[in-house]
Motif scaffolding. Sequence first.
Motif, PDB file in Angstrom:
ATOM      1  N   GLY A 216      12.675  68.763  99.359  1.00 45.25           N
ATOM      2  CA  GLY A 216      13.995  69.380  99.411  1.00 45.25           C
ATOM      3  C   GLY A 216      14.663  69.480  98.063  1.00 45.25           C
ATOM      4  O   GLY A 216      15.287  70.501  97.728  1.00 45.25           O
ATOM      5  N   ASP A 350      15.651  71.956 106.943  1.00 43.76           N
ATOM      6  CA  ASP A 350      14.324  71.658 106.417  1.00 43.76           C
ATOM      7  C   ASP A 350      14.197  72.177 104.989  1.00 43.76           C
ATOM      8  O   ASP A 350      15.166  72.668 104.396  1.00 43.76           O
ATOM      9  CB  ASP A 350      13.233  72.240 107.325  1.00 43.76           C
ATOM     10  CG  ASP A 350      13.388  73.745 107.544  1.00 43.76           C
ATOM     11  OD1 ASP A 350      13.952  74.426 106.652  1.00 43.76           O
ATOM     12  OD2 ASP A 350      12.949  74.256 108.585  1.00 43.76           O
ATOM     13  N   LEU A 380      15.450  64.460 103.653  1.00 51.49           N
ATOM     14  CA  LEU A 380      15.284  65.879 103.343  1.00 51.49           C
ATOM     15  C   LEU A 380      15.027  66.091 101.853  1.00 51.49           C
ATOM     16  O   LEU A 380      14.233  66.954 101.460  1.00 51.49           O
ATOM     17  CB  LEU A 380      16.518  66.654 103.791  1.00 51.49           C
ATOM     18  CG  LEU A 380      16.461  68.179 103.731  1.00 51.49           C
ATOM     19  CD1 LEU A 380      15.216  68.714 104.425  1.00 51.49           C
ATOM     20  CD2 LEU A 380      17.719  68.779 104.342  1.00 51.49           C
ATOM     21  N   SER A 494      19.058  67.366 108.838  1.00 47.32           N
ATOM     22  CA  SER A 494      17.645  67.069 109.026  1.00 47.32           C
ATOM     23  C   SER A 494      17.326  66.585 110.433  1.00 47.32           C
ATOM     24  O   SER A 494      16.165  66.606 110.840  1.00 47.32           O
ATOM     25  CB  SER A 494      17.185  66.025 108.007  1.00 47.32           C
ATOM     26  OG  SER A 494      17.803  64.770 108.243  1.00 47.32           O
TER      27      SER A 494
END
Length: 586
Positions: A216, A350, A380, A494
Amino acid sequence: MNTFDIVIEICGSAGEGTISAGEILARFMSSQGYEIMSFDSYPAEIRGFGKCVAHTRVNLNPIYSPGKYADVLIALNDKHAISQLGFLKPDGILIYDNQPASFHEEDQSVAGMAEPGVTLYGIPLTQLAHEAAGNSRGRNMVSLGAMACLMEIPKDDFVTAIQNRYASKKQIIIDNNIDSFVLGYNWTGENIKKIDEYSFKGTEPAPPEDKLIINGNQSVARAAIDSNISFYAGYPITPATKIMEIMGKELPKTGGIMLQTEDEISAIGAVIGAGFGGKRAMTATSGPGFSLMTEFTGLAVMSEIPAVIVNSMRGGPCTGLPTKTEQSDFNIAVAGGHGDAPRIVLAPVDTTDCYEATALAFYLAEKYQTLVVLLLDFFLSNSIRNIDVPKPINPSFLSANIAPEPDQLNGYQRYRITGSGISPRTIPGTPDGMYFSTGLEHDENGRPAYDSDTHEKMTRKRFVKHGNALDEAPDVVISGDDGDLDIGVISWGSSAGAAREAVDAARAEGIKAASFSSIMISPFPEEKLKVFADRCNTLLVPELNFTGQFADFIINFLQRPVVKLNFVTGLPMASEDILEKMRELR
């Protein structure tokens, strides 16, 4: 649909190569065409202390959550692996060192503490590592070799993945790692009889595609560069530091500047200064740093200056749990600070969302001349996915400032009241575009004003602008059954991936269910949630904080009770826990 789903965990102590082994495993699986989600848990200390777990889920189909329980546990450290046995499935596999460097009492041996249904494979990891490379540092590679053999994974393909991982290292390091892996693989094939049913043999993954293997934080940084960011200011803090590291390397290549400041207060002040100057600017922090920034967040709202803050949440309060995940900054992100200070808040679900939400954040901050908060969390930020290469950003997102028309510069009013709440904004240096900018309440010219009529008028202006941003929100995501529902699961950030998987599993058991999530948190798509809620007999809201902050937020406008499902374990939301609660509510 082909079904194959396996979770492999490697557990060791910091400094034993646990995380490196997990990365190699994940990248190898992606190269073979599998979907992967990888997540590492590690201590806050730098080296030599505490438990590390590399958690990798492998599937033939899209993955939305990491999975709570492991099918395979590789124990590099008995003490730490014992505490991980509770997350190993009753019929799972335990790979352990049967000839450790020092004697273990029975209650300190992971093999001795495993449940009766677990299949045990004792491999002399330390001995084989010494044979392969002359020291014990290759135990992680030996264990990967043993696992690959037991799972019937082709050896040569895995060797290529190891070569790629260490390609920038000296040849002796590459050779030692490969030799350790191969010896572990060969020894296991020659000495261990496979008695379990777990295997990759016969699975049919999709042909390997050009996937982006990324977490992420990397996705956010990439999107910021692609969104024409000019300035980044920040102070190191887990789990957001990686964004600053990437900016320090990549931003100068595009003519931008990365400034490491002395603290978070200076960072947000510098970002607002750059935004005032017409530059796209961002900072990234976590809960403790965001707390320090709150007075400046009010300045961005009051003076209507674009600014983007990434807040990657971790366990709190105070210093809290730096390397554990939580969703406990919802309230401070949406309403932190004094006064009525509406700001836009986005919460990606995501890694793909992280890219798209970051691009959207820069666009909204510039167009609506306000603060945008991007809410990630430790999971994340650090979980690795193999995703499709993001599509090019919409060109309209790359230049969104609404400038005044030439005739509006005569007697220019920076904060002119408009129907949309957005006032045309000049950039410093624009001829005839000079104006006052202050954190004090002000009139349309920017001059301080303290009368009630002006304060009410300007407050309404800021809220109108904030509300209109909802028109540009990404579509809400509703997944599951149509029509009336037994249970509706409402989630955010998340946790939404785990909610979607739980709903799919519940539907397979005959429960009529669907999930609802929105990337746009503030302003929130209240009417769309009300329509969804009207279909549901029961509403379940899972989130990673103690009090149910998001649940309390939506109760305000739903005006009906919801069932809260709250966890503060420091771990990602598990679909298994949501499913268990859905069964109770059935």
